[in-house]
Write a protein that holds these residues in place. Structure first.
Motif, PDB file in Angstrom:
ATOM      1  N   ASP A  57       1.230  -1.203  -0.250  1.00 15.38           N
ATOM      2  CA  ASP A  57       0.074   0.114   0.486  1.00 15.38           C
ATOM      3  C   ASP A  57       0.814   1.264  -0.064  1.00 15.38           C
ATOM      4  O   ASP A  57       1.867   1.602   0.470  1.00 15.38           O
ATOM      5  CB  ASP A  57      -1.157  -0.207   1.483  1.00 15.38           C
ATOM      6  N   ILE A  58       0.716   1.960  -0.864  1.00  6.70           N
ATOM      7  CA  ILE A  58       1.402   2.470  -1.300  1.00  6.70           C
ATOM      8  C   ILE A  58       0.271   4.461  -1.102  1.00  6.70           C
ATOM      9  O   ILE A  58      -0.227   4.862  -2.153  1.00  6.70           O
ATOM     10  CB  ILE A  58       2.343   3.537  -2.401  1.00  6.70           C
ATOM     11  N   TYR A  59       1.036   5.235  -0.446  1.00  3.69           N
ATOM     12  CA  TYR A  59      -0.263   6.700  -0.638  1.00  3.69           C
ATOM     13  C   TYR A  59       0.554   7.945   0.151  1.00  3.69           C
ATOM     14  O   TYR A  59       1.317   7.398   0.408  1.00  3.69           O
ATOM     15  CB  TYR A  59      -1.082   6.517   1.336  1.00  3.69           C
ATOM     16  N   THR A  60       0.232   8.575  -0.940  1.00  2.31           N
ATOM     17  CA  THR A  60       1.344  10.023  -0.679  1.00  2.31           C
ATOM     18  C   THR A  60       0.589  11.332  -1.408  1.00  2.31           C
ATOM     19  O   THR A  60      -0.213  11.271  -2.088  1.00  2.31           O
ATOM     20  CB  THR A  60       2.622   9.801  -1.669  1.00  2.31           C
ATOM     21  N   CYS A  61       1.081  12.253  -1.110  1.00  4.07           N
ATOM     22  CA  CYS A  61       0.383  13.428  -1.316  1.00  4.07           C
ATOM     23  C   CYS A  61       1.466  14.473  -2.646  1.00  4.07           C
ATOM     24  O   CYS A  61       1.152  14.993  -3.085  1.00  4.07           O
ATOM     25  CB  CYS A  61       0.740  14.518  -0.390  1.00  4.07           C
ATOM     26  N   LYS A  62       2.195  13.124  -2.513  1.00  3.12           N
ATOM     27  CA  LYS A  62       3.166  13.779  -3.828  1.00  3.12           C
ATOM     28  C   LYS A  62       2.233  12.808  -5.621  1.00  3.12           C
ATOM     29  O   LYS A  62       2.651  11.718  -5.145  1.00  3.12           O
ATOM     30  CB  LYS A  62       4.613  13.470  -3.475  1.00  3.12           C
ATOM     31  N   ARG A  63       2.700  13.443  -6.326  1.00  6.55           N
ATOM     32  CA  ARG A  63       2.386  12.615  -7.891  1.00  6.55           C
ATOM     33  C   ARG A  63       3.048  11.790  -7.760  1.00  6.55           C
ATOM     34  O   ARG A  63       4.386  11.527  -7.823  1.00  6.55           O
ATOM     35  CB  ARG A  63       1.449  13.509  -8.512  1.00  6.55           C
ATOM     36  N   PHE A  64       2.456  10.309  -8.396  1.00  2.00           N
ATOM     37  CA  PHE A  64       3.692   9.565  -8.588  1.00  2.00           C
ATOM     38  C   PHE A  64       2.624   8.778 -10.245  1.00  2.00           C
ATOM     39  O   PHE A  64       1.386   8.895  -9.724  1.00  2.00           O
ATOM     40  CB  PHE A  64       4.516   8.026  -8.108  1.00  2.00           C
ATOM     41  N   SER A  65       3.683   7.838 -11.023  1.00  3.56           N
ATOM     42  CA  SER A  65       3.423   7.384 -11.801  1.00  3.56           C
ATOM     43  C   SER A  65       2.737   5.762 -11.194  1.00  3.56           C
ATOM     44  O   SER A  65       3.894   5.325 -10.553  1.00  3.56           O
ATOM     45  CB  SER A  65       3.972   7.124 -13.084  1.00  3.56           C
ATOM     46  N   PRO A  66       2.077   5.454 -10.792  1.00  8.22           N
ATOM     47  CA  PRO A  66       1.345   4.387 -11.122  1.00  8.22           C
ATOM     48  C   PRO A  66       2.166   2.688 -11.849  1.00  8.22           C
ATOM     49  O   PRO A  66       2.225   2.272 -11.371  1.00  8.22           O
ATOM     50  CB  PRO A  66      -0.227   4.105 -11.006  1.00  8.22           C
ATOM     51  N   MET A  67       1.922   2.949 -13.057  1.00  4.55           N
ATOM     52  CA  MET A  67       3.182   2.290 -13.908  1.00  4.55           C
ATOM     53  C   MET A  67       4.169   2.303 -13.485  1.00  4.55           C
ATOM     54  O   MET A  67       4.925   1.423 -13.770  1.00  4.55           O
ATOM     55  CB  MET A  67       2.258   2.500 -15.162  1.00  4.55           C
ATOM     56  N   GLU A  68       5.126   3.131 -13.342  1.00  2.00           N
ATOM     57  CA  GLU A  68       6.238   3.145 -13.237  1.00  2.00           C
ATOM     58  C   GLU A  68       6.006   2.075 -11.753  1.00  2.00           C
ATOM     59  O   GLU A  68       7.133   1.149 -11.398  1.00  2.00           O
ATOM     60  CB  GLU A  68       6.853   4.374 -12.165  1.00  2.00           C
ATOM     61  N   VAL A  69       5.181   2.199 -10.699  1.00  2.00           N
ATOM     62  CA  VAL A  69       5.345   1.471  -9.770  1.00  2.00           C
ATOM     63  C   VAL A  69       4.776  -0.130  -9.788  1.00  2.00           C
ATOM     64  O   VAL A  69       5.548  -1.056  -9.946  1.00  2.00           O
ATOM     65  CB  VAL A  69       4.437   2.228  -8.143  1.00  2.00           C
ATOM     66  N   VAL A  70       3.934   0.034 -10.401  1.00  2.00           N
ATOM     67  CA  VAL A  70       3.515  -1.539 -11.188  1.00  2.00           C
ATOM     68  C   VAL A  70       4.681  -2.270 -11.949  1.00  2.00           C
ATOM     69  O   VAL A  70       5.135  -2.912 -11.437  1.00  2.00           O
ATOM     70  CB  VAL A  70       2.502  -1.354 -12.191  1.00  2.00           C
ATOM     71  N   CYS A  71       6.044  -1.466 -12.705  1.00  2.00           N
ATOM     72  CA  CYS A  71       6.986  -1.883 -13.337  1.00  2.00           C
ATOM     73  C   CYS A  71       8.099  -2.199 -12.305  1.00  2.00           C
ATOM     74  O   CYS A  71       8.544  -3.572 -12.657  1.00  2.00           O
ATOM     75  CB  CYS A  71       7.456  -0.953 -14.511  1.00  2.00           C
ATOM     76  N   PHE A  72       7.840  -1.444 -11.838  1.00  2.00           N
ATOM     77  CA  PHE A  72       9.373  -1.985 -10.633  1.00  2.00           C
ATOM     78  C   PHE A  72       8.870  -3.212 -10.151  1.00  2.00           C
ATOM     79  O   PHE A  72       9.851  -3.956 -10.180  1.00  2.00           O
ATOM     80  CB  PHE A  72       9.229  -1.134  -9.977  1.00  2.00           C
ATOM     81  N   THR A  73       7.390  -3.200  -9.416  1.00  2.00           N
ATOM     82  CA  THR A  73       7.487  -4.271  -8.427  1.00  2.00           C
ATOM     83  C   THR A  73       7.371  -5.761  -9.250  1.00  2.00           C
ATOM     84  O   THR A  73       7.543  -6.552  -8.929  1.00  2.00           O
ATOM     85  CB  THR A  73       6.071  -3.627  -7.644  1.00  2.00           C
ATOM     86  N   ASP A  74       6.830  -5.827 -10.144  1.00  2.00           N
ATOM     87  CA  ASP A  74       7.411  -7.322 -11.202  1.00  2.00           C
ATOM     88  C   ASP A  74       8.742  -7.302 -11.025  1.00  2.00           C
ATOM     89  O   ASP A  74       8.815  -8.395 -11.657  1.00  2.00           O
ATOM     90  CB  ASP A  74       5.938  -6.444 -12.683  1.00  2.00           C
ATOM     91  N   GLU A  75       9.485  -6.439 -11.321  1.00  2.00           N
ATOM     92  CA  GLU A  75      10.546  -6.939 -12.122  1.00  2.00           C
ATOM     93  C   GLU A  75      11.763  -7.089 -10.754  1.00  2.00           C
ATOM     94  O   GLU A  75      12.132  -7.641 -10.663  1.00  2.00           O
ATOM     95  CB  GLU A  75      11.390  -5.257 -12.733  1.00  2.00           C
ATOM     96  N   PHE A  76      11.350  -6.584  -9.483  1.00  2.00           N
ATOM     97  CA  PHE A  76      11.731  -6.464  -8.253  1.00  2.00           C
ATOM     98  C   PHE A  76      11.445  -8.293  -7.482  1.00  2.00           C
ATOM     99  O   PHE A  76      11.869  -8.553  -7.179  1.00  2.00           O
ATOM    100  CB  PHE A  76      11.461  -5.487  -7.140  1.00  2.00           C
ATOM    101  N   PHE A  77      10.047  -7.734  -8.130  1.00  2.00           N
ATOM    102  CA  PHE A  77       9.624  -9.546  -7.348  1.00  2.00           C
ATOM    103  C   PHE A  77       9.797 -11.334  -7.999  1.00  2.00           C
ATOM    104  O   PHE A  77       9.674 -12.166  -8.133  1.00  2.00           O
ATOM    105  CB  PHE A  77       8.056  -9.456  -6.472  1.00  2.00           C
ATOM    106  N   GLU A  78       9.781 -10.334  -9.311  1.00  2.00           N
ATOM    107  CA  GLU A  78      10.223 -11.622 -10.666  1.00  2.00           C
ATOM    108  C   GLU A  78       8.844 -12.782 -11.137  1.00  2.00           C
ATOM    109  O   GLU A  78       7.852 -12.235 -10.757  1.00  2.00           O
ATOM    110  CB  GLU A  78      11.390 -11.653 -10.199  1.00  2.00           C
ATOM    111  N   ASP A  79       9.348 -14.034 -10.580  1.00  2.00           N
ATOM    112  CA  ASP A  79       8.485 -14.907 -10.404  1.00  2.00           C
ATOM    113  C   ASP A  79       7.449 -15.583  -8.987  1.00  2.00           C
ATOM    114  O   ASP A  79       6.842 -16.006  -8.967  1.00  2.00           O
ATOM    115  CB  ASP A  79       9.545 -15.868 -11.137  1.00  2.00           C
ATOM    116  N   ASN A  80       8.226 -14.397  -8.360  1.00  2.00           N
ATOM    117  CA  ASN A  80       7.784 -14.497  -6.615  1.00  2.00           C
ATOM    118  C   ASN A  80       6.270 -14.540  -6.612  1.00  2.00           C
ATOM    119  O   ASN A  80       4.933 -14.474  -5.509  1.00  2.00           O
ATOM    120  CB  ASN A  80       9.083 -13.699  -5.472  1.00  2.00           C
TER     121      ASN A  80
END
Length: 88
Positions: A57-80
């Motif tokens: 769960d990411i919550y923030t007042c600062k704008r960020f790209s949800p797709m950047e988080v999704v892509c990074f998370t997918d690469e970080f955890f890979e097959d897990n």
């Protein structure tokens, strides 16, 4: 969890207030909290529950790209990851 918190902080250019904090509950499993100047995030890895549960769960007042988080998370955890979904 700690590594993910530190890395996603850099990816999103968030300002950590402190180090990620972890905790363990015997009936559930691990959780981690990261406090940012811009807000924060939680990770729950409850492998002792049936079915097992994992959530970021990411919550923030600062704008960020949800797709950047999704892509990074997918690469970080890979097959897990079994399934990756997100919601704004």
């Amino acid at each position: 969890m700690v590594n993910y918190c530190n890395e996603i902080s850099r990816v999103l250019n968030m300002t950590p207030v402190g180090k990620p904090k972890t905790d363990f509950a015997e009936d559930y499993g691990w959780c981690c909290f990261m406090h940012w100047k811009e807000s924060g995030m939680h990770i729950y890895g409850w492998d002792r529950r049936q079915p097992p549960f994992f959530s970021i769960d990411i919550y923030t007042c600062k704008r960020f790209s949800p797709m950047e988080v999704v892509c990074f998370t997918d690469e970080f955890f890979e097959d897990n990851l079994i399934k990756l979904s997100w919601k704004e």
